[in-house]
Scaffold this motif. Structure first.
Motif, PDB file in Angstrom:
ATOM      1  N   MET A 183      69.388  52.675  18.203  1.00  0.00           N
ATOM      2  CA  MET A 183      69.721  53.326  16.926  1.00  0.00           C
ATOM      3  C   MET A 183      71.097  53.973  17.029  1.00  0.00           C
ATOM      4  SD  MET A 183      66.623  53.756  14.966  1.00  0.00           S
ATOM      5  CE  MET A 183      67.131  55.106  13.962  1.00  0.00           C
ATOM      6  N   THR A 184      71.858  53.941  15.947  1.00  0.00           N
ATOM      7  CA  THR A 184      73.168  54.589  15.967  1.00  0.00           C
ATOM      8  C   THR A 184      73.027  56.077  15.619  1.00  0.00           C
ATOM      9  OG1 THR A 184      73.513  53.890  13.675  1.00  0.00           O
ATOM     10  CG2 THR A 184      74.424  52.482  15.386  1.00  0.00           C
ATOM     11  N   VAL A 185      73.854  56.893  16.301  1.00  0.00           N
ATOM     12  CA  VAL A 185      73.895  58.326  15.981  1.00  0.00           C
ATOM     13  C   VAL A 185      75.339  58.764  15.769  1.00  0.00           C
ATOM     14  CG1 VAL A 185      71.836  59.355  16.993  1.00  0.00           C
ATOM     15  CG2 VAL A 185      73.788  58.863  18.450  1.00  0.00           C
ATOM     16  N   PRO A 186      75.624  59.639  14.829  1.00  0.00           N
ATOM     17  CA  PRO A 186      74.670  60.215  13.888  1.00  0.00           C
ATOM     18  C   PRO A 186      74.140  59.149  12.942  1.00  0.00           C
ATOM     19  CG  PRO A 186      76.917  60.706  13.207  1.00  0.00           C
ATOM     20  CD  PRO A 186      77.020  60.042  14.539  1.00  0.00           C
ATOM     21  N   GLY A 187      72.966  59.408  12.378  1.00  0.00           N
ATOM     22  CA  GLY A 187      72.412  58.390  11.488  1.00  0.00           C
ATOM     23  C   GLY A 187      71.125  58.823  10.834  1.00  0.00           C
ATOM     24  N   TYR A 188      70.559  57.893  10.112  1.00  0.00           N
ATOM     25  CA  TYR A 188      69.328  58.121   9.358  1.00  0.00           C
ATOM     26  C   TYR A 188      68.155  57.804  10.289  1.00  0.00           C
ATOM     27  CZ  TYR A 188      66.454  58.020   5.103  1.00  0.00           C
ATOM     28  OH  TYR A 188      65.528  58.283   4.129  1.00  0.00           O
ATOM     29  N   PRO A 189      67.362  58.805  10.660  1.00  0.00           N
ATOM     30  CA  PRO A 189      66.481  58.633  11.837  1.00  0.00           C
ATOM     31  C   PRO A 189      65.109  58.013  11.603  1.00  0.00           C
ATOM     32  CG  PRO A 189      66.379  60.886  11.032  1.00  0.00           C
ATOM     33  CD  PRO A 189      67.294  60.154  10.096  1.00  0.00           C
ATOM     34  N   VAL A 190      64.782  57.605  10.363  1.00  0.00           N
ATOM     35  CA  VAL A 190      63.379  57.317  10.027  1.00  0.00           C
ATOM     36  C   VAL A 190      62.742  56.217  10.894  1.00  0.00           C
ATOM     37  CG1 VAL A 190      61.846  56.554   8.161  1.00  0.00           C
ATOM     38  CG2 VAL A 190      63.658  58.202   7.693  1.00  0.00           C
ATOM     39  N   PHE A 191      63.467  55.114  11.120  1.00  0.00           N
ATOM     40  CA  PHE A 191      62.878  54.038  11.932  1.00  0.00           C
ATOM     41  C   PHE A 191      62.560  54.552  13.346  1.00  0.00           C
ATOM     42  CE2 PHE A 191      62.572  50.372  14.627  1.00  0.00           C
ATOM     43  CZ  PHE A 191      61.948  49.407  13.841  1.00  0.00           C
ATOM     44  N   GLY A 192      63.468  55.358  13.911  1.00  0.00           N
ATOM     45  CA  GLY A 192      63.263  55.906  15.266  1.00  0.00           C
ATOM     46  C   GLY A 192      62.076  56.854  15.318  1.00  0.00           C
ATOM     47  N   THR A 193      61.943  57.688  14.307  1.00  0.00           N
ATOM     48  CA  THR A 193      60.833  58.652  14.267  1.00  0.00           C
ATOM     49  C   THR A 193      59.496  57.909  14.285  1.00  0.00           C
ATOM     50  OG1 THR A 193      62.214  60.118  12.961  1.00  0.00           O
ATOM     51  CG2 THR A 193      59.853  60.569  12.920  1.00  0.00           C
ATOM     52  N   HIS A 194      59.379  56.894  13.442  1.00  0.00           N
ATOM     53  CA  HIS A 194      58.107  56.160  13.374  1.00  0.00           C
ATOM     54  C   HIS A 194      57.887  55.301  14.620  1.00  0.00           C
ATOM     55  CE1 HIS A 194      56.491  57.197   9.395  1.00  0.00           C
ATOM     56  NE2 HIS A 194      57.739  57.601   9.238  1.00  0.00           N
ATOM     57  N   SER A 195      58.981  54.815  15.223  1.00  0.00           N
ATOM     58  CA  SER A 195      58.830  54.056  16.472  1.00  0.00           C
ATOM     59  C   SER A 195      58.246  54.958  17.555  1.00  0.00           C
ATOM     60  CB  SER A 195      60.187  53.517  16.938  1.00  0.00           C
ATOM     61  OG  SER A 195      60.674  52.607  15.989  1.00  0.00           O
ATOM     62  N   ARG A 196      58.731  56.203  17.590  1.00  0.00           N
ATOM     63  CA  ARG A 196      58.190  57.163  18.573  1.00  0.00           C
ATOM     64  C   ARG A 196      56.712  57.428  18.296  1.00  0.00           C
ATOM     65  NH1 ARG A 196      63.252  60.125  17.937  1.00  0.00           N
ATOM     66  NH2 ARG A 196      64.528  59.875  19.807  1.00  0.00           N
ATOM     67  N   TYR A 197      56.327  57.479  17.022  1.00  0.00           N
ATOM     68  CA  TYR A 197      54.902  57.673  16.695  1.00  0.00           C
ATOM     69  C   TYR A 197      54.040  56.602  17.365  1.00  0.00           C
ATOM     70  CZ  TYR A 197      56.020  60.866  12.733  1.00  0.00           C
ATOM     71  OH  TYR A 197      56.438  61.887  11.938  1.00  0.00           O
ATOM     72  N   TYR A 198      54.612  55.404  17.516  1.00  0.00           N
ATOM     73  CA  TYR A 198      53.843  54.301  18.133  1.00  0.00           C
ATOM     74  C   TYR A 198      54.076  54.202  19.633  1.00  0.00           C
ATOM     75  CZ  TYR A 198      52.952  52.810  13.362  1.00  0.00           C
ATOM     76  OH  TYR A 198      52.542  52.774  12.058  1.00  0.00           O
ATOM     77  N   GLY A 199      54.714  55.233  20.217  1.00  0.00           N
ATOM     78  CA  GLY A 199      54.956  55.218  21.667  1.00  0.00           C
ATOM     79  C   GLY A 199      56.245  54.519  22.051  1.00  0.00           C
ATOM     80  N   GLY A 200      57.071  54.179  21.068  1.00  0.00           N
ATOM     81  CA  GLY A 200      58.363  53.546  21.350  1.00  0.00           C
ATOM     82  C   GLY A 200      59.382  54.557  21.842  1.00  0.00           C
ATOM     83  N   LEU A 201      60.480  54.037  22.378  1.00  0.00           N
ATOM     84  CA  LEU A 201      61.557  54.891  22.897  1.00  0.00           C
ATOM     85  C   LEU A 201      62.834  54.562  22.132  1.00  0.00           C
ATOM     86  CD1 LEU A 201      60.717  54.106  26.601  1.00  0.00           C
ATOM     87  CD2 LEU A 201      60.352  56.329  25.511  1.00  0.00           C
ATOM     88  N   VAL A 202      63.672  55.592  21.922  1.00  0.00           N
ATOM     89  CA  VAL A 202      64.908  55.374  21.175  1.00  0.00           C
ATOM     90  C   VAL A 202      66.103  55.508  22.100  1.00  0.00           C
ATOM     91  CG1 VAL A 202      66.372  56.253  19.312  1.00  0.00           C
ATOM     92  CG2 VAL A 202      63.881  56.194  19.013  1.00  0.00           C
TER      93      VAL A 202
END
Ligand code: PLP
Length: 415
Positions: free
Chosen positions: A136-155
């Protein structure tokens, strides 16, 4: 009062039994509080809000008329589920006519979204297993990363820096991350940097995705808001449809943030997976809203008028800021002007105020000048000015710009 047993039932992903107990104040809350304090300290004085992330005007009357007419049709009343053919076909025409992407199959390569935010929160369920990486690019819109973390993903964050024209350095991703990476999320024109991608960059993205077997999700929420030339779709890149999808939204392109409508387009298998999870998540956007969005997609002149207004405002604000010592450069699209944050402000009366972070100066601008901005300290210190401030008409717009110039007139910024 004793604590409710409910406090012990929250999932770890939102803080578990500590949910709601953090006293940390987040950036946007700090801005809100500073705005309230400034209004209380200066009753009746106008706050100039250059912090807003959404259009200042209503949807165009003809789009509203379409909504009204469609809302009266009995056949539009029920669950829309994954949508009828109207928006899908309009989306395929839009890709061809506005973005120069021919050959989109409306039946298999397009499904609507209840806004891009909803799509970004649904897609991780289709792709992310525990331990998978998302780039994911930063700074940026974090929604995909937030939900990926909900599923145990890493950003894994890819910083957007001025040296790289706010494009991620794909070669910087460590091999061990790449080995577990599944998705690359991009957004151009970019929030908050205002940067645009180039066809060459997108070609490198396609090659990179193929090489490392990644899915590319291009969030094109601002794609149509360009100040010169044509909108650049990721799908215009040869091979893009084999590696990814693009998310379009009516929110910014047609002043329709509250209406909640957009579409996901591109790789058939990814669109199908999105549609399957979506089907288990929502029951679709009201067909009347979808049909009004389709009307907009067939009338890209609406977006051109909106972009022309932002372009005019951008020119004016760039000029005001540069007179005060900034090095502001007009972006090629979006409504965001992203400028390096100053280290200090020196007033003509000889007072010098130092800023350690972008948040410092953002707070100072609200408190001292009643000008609201959004600070970003994620990859260097930068301030984001949005040209979506509310003005009654063009004369009022010019008055607000003069007011900004006047409020900043007694300071010179140091970098
Ligand atoms: C980069 C980006 N993507 C998506 C969204 C959300 O768009 P939508 O209104 O379509 O959900 C925003 C809204 O601010 C955004 O800045």
């Amino acid at each position: 009062m004793s604590e409710s047993y409910i406090q012990n039932l929250f999932a770890e992903r939102i803080g578990g039994r500590n949910y709601g107990k953090s006293t940390a104040i987040y950036k946007f809350e700090k801005i809100k509080r500073a705005k309230r304090a400034a209004m209380a300290a200066h009753p009746g004085k106008e706050i100039i809000d250059l912090g807003v992330g959404e259009p200042d005007e209503m949807a165009f009357p003809e789009v509203v008329e379409t909504l009204c007419a469609e809302a009266r049709k009995p056949e539009n009343r029920g669950y829309a589920d994954n949508g009828d053919a109207v928006l899908k076909q309009a989306a395929a025409r839009y890709l061809q006519n506005v973005c120069g992407v021919p050959g989109i199959n409306p039946e298999t390569e397009v499904v609507h979204s209840i806004g891009s935010k909803a799509a970004l929160s649904i897609l991780p369920a289709a792709l992310i297993n525990p331990g998978d990486y998302v780039l994911m690019t930063v700074p940026g819109y974090p929604v995909f990363g937030t939900h990926s973390r909900y599923y145990g993903g890493l950003v894994h964050n890819l910083p957007l820096t001025e040296q790289n024209h706010f494009l991620p350095d794909l070669d910087s991703v460590p091999a061990e991350v790449l080995a577990k990476a599944k998705v690359l999320v991009l957004n151009y024109p970019n929030n908050p940097t205002g940067a645009s991608a180039t066809p060459e960059f997108f070609a490198r993205v396609v090659a990179f995705a193929r090489l490392h077997k990644l899915v590319v999700i291009h969030d094109a929420a601002y794609a149509a808001l360009v100040f010169e030339g044509k909108p650049l779709s990721f799908l215009a890149t040869p091979g893009a449809k084999e590696v990814g999808i693009e998310l379009h939204s009516a929110s910014k392109s047609f002043n329709m943030t509250g209406w909640r409508c957009g579409f996901v387009v591109g790789n058939e298998l990814l669109v199908k997976a999105y549609a399957d999870v979506k089907d288990n998540t929502d029951s679709g956007q009201f067909l009347a809203v979808q049909h009004a969005t389709a009307y907009g997609l067939d009338h890209p002149g609406i977006t051109e008028q909106i972009a022309a207004k932002y372009s005019r405002r951008m020119d004016a604000i760039v000029q005001v800021l540069n007179q005060r010592g900034f090095n502001a450069r007009k972006p090629r699209g979006s409504f965001f002007l992203y400028v390096k944050s100053p280290k200090a402000a020196m007033s003509t009366a000889g007072n010098r105020v130092e800023f350690r972070t972008a948040e410092d100066i953002s707070q100072w601008l609200i408190t001292e000048k009643l000008i609201s901005t959004v600070p970003w300290d994620d990859a260097g210190a930068y301030l984001r000015f949005s040209v979506t401030f509310v003005a009654k008409d063009q004369a009022d717009e010019s008055r607000i710009i003069r007011e900004i110039a006047q409020r900043l007139g007694d300071v010179k910024f140091e970098f």
